[in-house]
Design an enzyme around this catalytic site. Structure first.
Site, PDB file in Angstrom:
ATOM      1  N   HIS A 176     -40.880  13.055 -16.789  1.00  0.00           N
ATOM      2  CA  HIS A 176     -42.056  13.375 -15.984  1.00  0.00           C
ATOM      3  C   HIS A 176     -43.247  12.638 -16.594  1.00  0.00           C
ATOM      4  O   HIS A 176     -43.230  12.282 -17.785  1.00  0.00           O
ATOM      5  CB  HIS A 176     -42.332  14.878 -16.000  1.00  0.00           C
ATOM      6  N   CYS A 202     -43.459   9.774 -12.812  1.00  0.00           N
ATOM      7  CA  CYS A 202     -44.587   9.897 -11.888  1.00  0.00           C
ATOM      8  C   CYS A 202     -45.864   9.441 -12.578  1.00  0.00           C
ATOM      9  O   CYS A 202     -45.998   9.524 -13.793  1.00  0.00           O
ATOM     10  CB  CYS A 202     -44.750  11.346 -11.432  1.00  0.00           C
TER      11      CYS A 202
END
Length: 443
Positions: free
Chosen positions: A250, A293
């Site tokens: 992430h 991301c």
């Protein structure tokens, strides 16, 4: 000579579903090359199809040619659809018309018939088809076509203007993949289902490209820092020609998460490999792939305006980097051996592919499939296997951008908010970067 004429039932199937095929089918080099390998398309036909600037135009050109390519063309086309992760379209073409007729008349029967094509007729059926499409795509596996080898002629014609890429191994590759996060320290970070697929895909493709690959799973931010520091200090970087670093986690703009919810700054990562901190990799290409991301917003796309098609180049920051100016005595210092000492910029010879855009107003979330891994890593894997033999890495990343631009997925938790993704890359390369797979020159 190819026998002309497709079977009438197959021709009708293509005609009935031409609108759906043009809208949903992805016609790319892999699909066309597969049809060429099966002697369905000639080289000139393939070039004509791929000259189409959109997938829809390429689909239309292919559908015009297929009925003229013999009785084998339909079965070959269906097989290639399955091989290119488009099983939903193959199922649409090969569904029995008798079964379809019974459905329209409300009949129920377990009797099977020949796998003849049928036409999509009602909105509910179309919705079911979309559902089955998601399931079939989710159940598929990444492409495992062997990496295509570089030819002698290509190497000899490109090696002079390229980074040296002849060592065996080519270099060392580090893959850090954070899949499971500490629920106490990082309660907001969900498991990255599909992340384990990405790490295996990268391990396999870079092993085939002759890299010694180290995979580390589920590290804290401090654990990632220590792992990278150890990797940078490897003394055997001296004997190889390049290195690869893949970070899967992430992330937010400029950083990725450790499993403890703490951030590791990407600028620190790049600094660790610069010419000051990693001298054994000076003048050698350093490749980074960041699957994370860079924000939380989904890009739902915008409608293309009418008019001529325009394609904007992907963001690519080219920095002038290299040796200092010729003939400037003040800019060169002589070492103990009397040789000129060439100063380098602190950060050069790097190229980094990002799974999502750096956006000022709208950042994008990197799309990931739970069974096949992320879109970005899927496309990197495919492009390296098929194109590394004769394509500059920067051009490979441009092709990856184009493939991802054509993809479309659903926003998490919805069945109607379709989302887009766009990858990008930055580069401070000073030469052409070809991987010359499976070619080992004799020095």
């Amino acid at each position: 000579m190819l026998e002309c004429g497709m079977l009438e039932r197959d021709r009708l199937a293509l005609r009935k579903h031409s609108a759906v095929l043009c809208k949903q089918m992805v016609v790319d080099e892999l699909l066309i090359q597969s049809l060429q390998a099966d002697d369905i398309l000639t080289e000139s036909m393939a070039e004509s199809i791929l000259a189409g600037q959109t997938s829809q135009k390429r689909s239309w050109r292919l559908l015009l040619l297929l009925p003229k390519r013999g009785p084998r063309a339909f079965s070959s086309f269906c097989s290639v659809l399955q091989d290119t992760e488009q099983q939903h379209l193959c199922a649409l073409l090969t569904q029995s018309p008798e079964k379809d007729g019974r459905e329209r008349h409300g009949e129920r029967s377990v009797d099977s018939s020949l796998p003849l094509p049928t036409q999509e007729v009602i909105a509910a059926k179309r919705a079911r088809m979309h559902e089955s499409m998601e399931m079939s795509l989710d159940a598929d596996s990444p492409i495992t076509t062997p990496v295509l080898p570089c030819t002698d002629d290509f190497y000899l014609s490109h090696c002079q203007q390229s980074y040296r890429m002849g060592s065996s191994p080519r270099g060392f590759a580090l893959v850090i993949s954070n899949v499971t996060f500490d629920p106490c320290a990082a309660p907001d970070l969900d498991p990255r289902k599909g992340g384990e697929v990405d790490e295996e895909v990268l391990r396999k493709v870079f092993t085939e490209l002759d890299y010694l690959v180290t995979v580390r799973r589920d590290l804290t931010a401090q654990g990632m820092r220590m792992c990278i520091e150890q990797f940078c200090r490897r003394p055997d970087h001296r004997t190889v020609d390049s290195c690869v670093v893949c970070l899967l986690s992430h992330g937010v703009e400029g950083a990725i998460y450790g499993t403890d919810g703490q951030l590791l700054q990407l600028d620190w990562v790049f600094e660790s490999f610069d010419n000051a901190h990693c001298p054994l990799l000076q003048n050698k290409p350093k490749m980074f792939f960041i699957q994370a991301c860079r924000g939380e917003e989904m890009d739902c796309g915008v409608e293309q305006i009418d008019g001529p098609e325009r394609t904007c180049s992907p963001s690519c920051e080219q920095r002038d980097a290299g040796r200092e100016g010729e003939g400037d005595a003040d800019s060169r210092q002589r070492g103990e051996m009397g040789r000129p000492r060439i100063k380098l910029p602190q950060r050069s010879d790097m190229i980094c592919g990002f799974a999502s855009l750096k956006g000022q107003r709208l950042c994008t979330a990197a799309m990931r499939n739970t069974k096949r891994g992320s879109w970005f890593i899927q496309e990197i894997n495919t492009a390296l296997r098929l194109r590394a033999r004769d394509t500059h890495l920067a051009d490979i990343l441009v092709q990856v951008n184009g493939r991802i631009k054509e993809r479309e997925g659903y926003a998490p938790g919805t069945a109607h908010h379709r989302c887009k993704e766009m990858s990008e890359f930055t580069s401070s390369l000073c030469k052409d970067l070809y991987l010359f797979p499976k070619y080992h020159p004799q020095y």
